[in-house]
Scaffold this motif. Structure first.
Motif, PDB file in Angstrom:
ATOM      1  N   PHE A  11      68.547 -22.951  56.018  1.00 22.11           N
ATOM      2  CA  PHE A  11      68.157 -21.533  56.053  1.00 22.11           C
ATOM      3  C   PHE A  11      68.810 -20.797  57.242  1.00 22.11           C
ATOM      4  N   ILE A  12      68.484 -21.178  58.461  1.00 17.21           N
ATOM      5  CA  ILE A  12      69.077 -20.491  59.621  1.00 17.21           C
ATOM      6  C   ILE A  12      70.552 -20.854  59.732  1.00 17.21           C
ATOM      7  N   GLY A  13      70.862 -22.126  59.465  1.00 15.48           N
ATOM      8  CA  GLY A  13      72.242 -22.593  59.592  1.00 15.48           C
ATOM      9  C   GLY A  13      73.201 -21.778  58.737  1.00 15.48           C
ATOM     10  N   TYR A  29      78.538 -29.675  58.969  1.00 21.39           N
ATOM     11  CA  TYR A  29      78.196 -31.092  58.762  1.00 21.39           C
ATOM     12  C   TYR A  29      76.720 -31.132  58.393  1.00 21.39           C
ATOM     13  N   ASP A  30      76.412 -31.610  57.178  1.00 22.14           N
ATOM     14  CA  ASP A  30      75.034 -31.491  56.690  1.00 22.14           C
ATOM     15  C   ASP A  30      74.781 -32.598  55.672  1.00 22.14           C
ATOM     16  N   LEU A  31      73.606 -33.183  55.744  1.00 19.60           N
ATOM     17  CA  LEU A  31      73.259 -34.255  54.801  1.00 19.60           C
ATOM     18  C   LEU A  31      72.888 -33.711  53.428  1.00 19.60           C
ATOM     19  N   ASP A  52      75.139 -37.541  57.846  1.00 15.58           N
ATOM     20  CA  ASP A  52      73.850 -37.634  58.538  1.00 15.58           C
ATOM     21  C   ASP A  52      74.049 -37.414  60.042  1.00 15.58           C
ATOM     22  N   VAL A  53      73.230 -36.539  60.620  1.00 17.61           N
ATOM     23  CA  VAL A  53      73.344 -36.247  62.052  1.00 17.61           C
ATOM     24  C   VAL A  53      73.103 -37.500  62.897  1.00 17.61           C
ATOM     25  N   ALA A  54      72.338 -38.449  62.345  1.00 15.67           N
ATOM     26  CA  ALA A  54      71.999 -39.641  63.138  1.00 15.67           C
ATOM     27  C   ALA A  54      72.995 -40.781  62.929  1.00 15.67           C
ATOM     28  N   GLU A  76      64.400 -32.070  60.113  1.00 16.77           N
ATOM     29  CA  GLU A  76      63.267 -31.935  59.205  1.00 16.77           C
ATOM     30  C   GLU A  76      62.414 -30.846  59.825  1.00 16.77           C
ATOM     31  N   THR A  77      62.064 -29.805  59.046  1.00 16.82           N
ATOM     32  CA  THR A  77      61.543 -28.583  59.669  1.00 16.82           C
ATOM     33  C   THR A  77      60.153 -28.158  59.209  1.00 16.82           C
ATOM     34  N   HIS A  78      59.570 -28.848  58.228  1.00 12.34           N
ATOM     35  CA  HIS A  78      58.317 -28.309  57.690  1.00 12.34           C
ATOM     36  C   HIS A  78      57.105 -29.059  58.263  1.00 12.34           C
ATOM     37  N   PRO A 136      53.495 -33.530  64.546  1.00 12.75           N
ATOM     38  CA  PRO A 136      54.631 -34.462  64.615  1.00 12.75           C
ATOM     39  C   PRO A 136      55.974 -33.721  64.620  1.00 12.75           C
ATOM     40  N   TYR A 137      56.045 -32.604  63.881  1.00 14.08           N
ATOM     41  CA  TYR A 137      57.290 -31.805  63.919  1.00 14.08           C
ATOM     42  C   TYR A 137      57.587 -31.321  65.330  1.00 14.08           C
ATOM     43  N   SER A 138      56.613 -30.622  65.946  1.00 18.02           N
ATOM     44  CA  SER A 138      56.916 -30.023  67.252  1.00 18.02           C
ATOM     45  C   SER A 138      57.085 -31.099  68.320  1.00 18.02           C
ATOM     46  N   SER A 140      58.521 -33.978  67.789  1.00 21.43           N
ATOM     47  CA  SER A 140      59.900 -34.479  67.644  1.00 21.43           C
ATOM     48  C   SER A 140      60.893 -33.485  68.241  1.00 21.43           C
ATOM     49  N   LYS A 141      60.623 -32.183  68.080  1.00 24.50           N
ATOM     50  CA  LYS A 141      61.528 -31.169  68.656  1.00 24.50           C
ATOM     51  C   LYS A 141      61.447 -31.216  70.186  1.00 24.50           C
ATOM     52  N   ALA A 142      60.238 -31.374  70.732  1.00 27.11           N
ATOM     53  CA  ALA A 142      60.082 -31.440  72.189  1.00 27.11           C
ATOM     54  C   ALA A 142      60.787 -32.674  72.744  1.00 27.11           C
TER      55      ALA A 142
HETATM   56  N1  LIG Z   1      62.800 -21.747  60.303  1.00 26.04           N
HETATM   57  C1  LIG Z   1      62.163 -21.458  61.427  1.00 26.04           C
HETATM   58  O1  LIG Z   1      61.238 -20.637  61.425  1.00 26.04           O
HETATM   59  C2  LIG Z   1      62.577 -22.083  62.731  1.00 26.04           C
HETATM   60  C3  LIG Z   1      62.023 -21.580  63.911  1.00 26.04           C
HETATM   61  C4  LIG Z   1      62.418 -22.133  65.127  1.00 26.04           C
HETATM   62  C5  LIG Z   1      63.328 -23.162  65.141  1.00 26.04           C
HETATM   63  N2  LIG Z   1      63.831 -23.656  63.984  1.00 26.04           N
HETATM   64  C6  LIG Z   1      64.807 -24.757  64.071  1.00 26.04           C
HETATM   65  O2  LIG Z   1      66.021 -24.263  63.551  1.00 26.04           O
HETATM   66  C7  LIG Z   1      66.739 -25.327  62.894  1.00 26.04           C
HETATM   67  C8  LIG Z   1      67.062 -24.911  61.467  1.00 26.04           C
HETATM   68  O3  LIG Z   1      65.844 -24.618  60.789  1.00 26.04           O
HETATM   69  P1  LIG Z   1      65.846 -24.136  59.267  1.00 26.04           P
HETATM   70  O4  LIG Z   1      64.605 -23.374  59.064  1.00 26.04           O
HETATM   71  O5  LIG Z   1      67.161 -23.547  58.934  1.00 26.04           O
HETATM   72  O6  LIG Z   1      65.701 -25.536  58.530  1.00 26.04           O
HETATM   73  P2  LIG Z   1      66.010 -25.977  57.034  1.00 26.04           P
HETATM   74  O7  LIG Z   1      64.970 -27.006  56.716  1.00 26.04           O
HETATM   75  O8  LIG Z   1      66.170 -24.806  56.137  1.00 26.04           O
HETATM   76  O9  LIG Z   1      67.440 -26.678  57.132  1.00 26.04           O
HETATM   77  C9  LIG Z   1      67.646 -27.891  57.772  1.00 26.04           C
HETATM   78  C10 LIG Z   1      69.072 -28.329  57.479  1.00 26.04           C
HETATM   79  O10 LIG Z   1      69.288 -29.596  58.133  1.00 26.04           O
HETATM   80  C11 LIG Z   1      69.896 -30.471  57.198  1.00 26.04           C
HETATM   81  N3  LIG Z   1      69.520 -31.852  57.541  1.00 26.04           N
HETATM   82  C12 LIG Z   1      68.280 -32.407  57.485  1.00 26.04           C
HETATM   83  N4  LIG Z   1      68.344 -33.698  57.857  1.00 26.04           N
HETATM   84  C13 LIG Z   1      69.646 -33.950  58.180  1.00 26.04           C
HETATM   85  C14 LIG Z   1      70.331 -35.102  58.635  1.00 26.04           C
HETATM   86  N5  LIG Z   1      69.694 -36.272  58.831  1.00 26.04           N
HETATM   87  N6  LIG Z   1      71.651 -35.005  58.889  1.00 26.04           N
HETATM   88  C15 LIG Z   1      72.318 -33.828  58.680  1.00 26.04           C
HETATM   89  N7  LIG Z   1      71.716 -32.707  58.221  1.00 26.04           N
HETATM   90  C16 LIG Z   1      70.394 -32.774  57.974  1.00 26.04           C
HETATM   91  C17 LIG Z   1      69.337 -30.049  55.847  1.00 26.04           C
HETATM   92  O11 LIG Z   1      70.141 -30.520  54.784  1.00 26.04           O
HETATM   93  C18 LIG Z   1      69.343 -28.542  55.995  1.00 26.04           C
HETATM   94  O12 LIG Z   1      70.598 -27.999  55.667  1.00 26.04           O
HETATM   95  C19 LIG Z   1      65.845 -26.551  63.004  1.00 26.04           C
HETATM   96  O13 LIG Z   1      66.269 -27.316  64.094  1.00 26.04           O
HETATM   97  C20 LIG Z   1      64.468 -25.986  63.257  1.00 26.04           C
HETATM   98  O14 LIG Z   1      63.664 -26.907  63.990  1.00 26.04           O
HETATM   99  C21 LIG Z   1      63.477 -23.141  62.774  1.00 26.04           C
END
Ligand SMILES: NC(=O)c1ccc[n+]([C@@H]2O[C@H](COP(=O)([O-])OP(=O)(O)OC[C@H]3O[C@@H](n4cnc5c(N)ncnc54)[C@H](O)[C@@H]3O)[C@@H](O)[C@H]2O)c1
Length: 317
Positions: A11-13, A29-31, A52-54, A76-78, A136-138, A140-142
């Protein structure tokens, strides 16, 4: 001159890649997980590498394209999914970030790490505030943020952190609150409200976020933390009321159990950046228009339990 955007099909990417590709060569680069879709990048000039980023393949891609800057949004963002099943969040969000840091140590690129306001928890926070994650999401981000700080300090890496608040806009996966409410309403369904619905969030339009990250990719300073609030703080009930007005319908609310560990509010202050923020109503109008005009984009996604269920974090229902 290449910029590598990890997670650029999300989404943001994808909004960021739209912005960057006006002036730069962009490699994504995206999985391509459930949230990453090539549809999100239709009509945008870029090179896509699936990976994969990892994984170590990331290092091969960096070696091949020699980016001067790498922006990592892969995650993973949800939050609901992180309650349902947390392991993948640690792998992608923590070990993934560690892998990018290792690649930066090896190849010397500038690293823009995208984090979130959720790392601060419920307290009002400027950029120095301690991290106090709830889900668990936040968490992992922290964890990833702490690794970035440690790598700047230990290896003098050219890296910094951006922490946006809640984003909304076109191409957001329908598990998230705003697209879930818009699409469910378009389909004549009720919209679940967690708990009393008084949780406060600070909404930022995704194109505003993309513009700031794009600027910071050039101008951000090593070791800094940049908070990126939207300055549009509303509680969830107020948000749904405004959304109903924008859609010209009354959104049918369904109050359900609150999700475990749900933060009552996020409250982040920015003391470093100047940027434009789209007023909430205007951003919602653009968002609703986009979802109305792009049913083809979301119709294949609505069988997902995190869209369909009212309390999707629950195990075994
Ligand atoms: N959406 C928000 O409201 C929000 C707010 C603050 C921060 N963020 C951060 O911004 C970033 C992007 O969020 P988003 O909402 O666009 O997320 P999203 O879930 O829409 O997209 C995540 C992207 O990461 C890719 N991805 C997932 N696992 C992967 C892996 N192992 N290797 C490579 N690619 C992988 C997915 O395919 C996807 O394209 C995230 O780091 C999120 O934590 C999001």
């Amino acid at each position: 001159m290449v910029v590598l955007v990890i997670g650029g099909a999300g989404f943001i990417g994808s909004s960021l890649v739209r912005e960057l590709s006006k002036e730069e060569e962009v490699v994504v680069y995206d999985l391509l997980t459930y949230a990453g879709r090539t549809e999100n990048l239709q009509g945008v000039k870029h090179v896509l590498v699936k990976g994969d980023v990892a994984s170590r393949e990331l290092h091969d891609v960096v070696e091949k394209y020699s980016p001067h800057t790498v922006i990592n949004l892969a995650a993973e963002t949800h939050v609901d999914r992180s309650i349902y099943s947390p392991e993948n969040f640690v792998r992608t969000n923590v070990l993934g970030a560690l892998n990018v840091l290792e690649a930066s140590r090896r190849f010397g690129f500038r690293y823009v790490h995208v984090s979130t306001d959720e790392v601060y928890g419920e307290e009002c926070a400027d950029e120095q505030a301690p991290l106090n994650p709830s889900s668990p999401y936040s968490a992992s981000k922290a964890s990833a943020d702490l690794l970035v700080k440690a790598y700047v300090r230990t290896y003098s890496l050219d890296a910094f952190i951006v922490r946006p608040s809640n984003n909304y806009g076109p191409r957001q996966y329908p598990e998230k609150m705003i697209p879930k409410a818009v699409i469910r309403t378009l389909l004549g369904m009720s919209v679940p409200v967690y708990g009393d619905g008084k949780q406060e969030r600070d909404w930022i339009y995704v194109e505003d976020t993309a513009k700031v990250i794009s600027t910071l990719a050039r101008e951000g300073r090593k070791g800094e933390v940049y908070n990126l609030p939207g300055n549009n703080v509303v509680n969830n009930l107020e948000l749904l009321r405004t959304l109903g007005e924008v859609m010209g319908v009354e959104i049918r609310l369904k109050f359900v159990n609150d999700r475990p560990g749900h933060d009552r509010r996020y409250c982040m202050r920015n003391t470093k950046l100047n940027y434009h923020v789209t007023p909430l109503r205007e951003g919602l109008e653009r968002t609703v228009r986009w979802y109305r005009e792009n049913r083809w984009w979301w119709e294949p996604l609505i069988k997902d339990r995190f869209f369909l269920e009212d309390e999707p974090w629950r195990e075994g229902r």
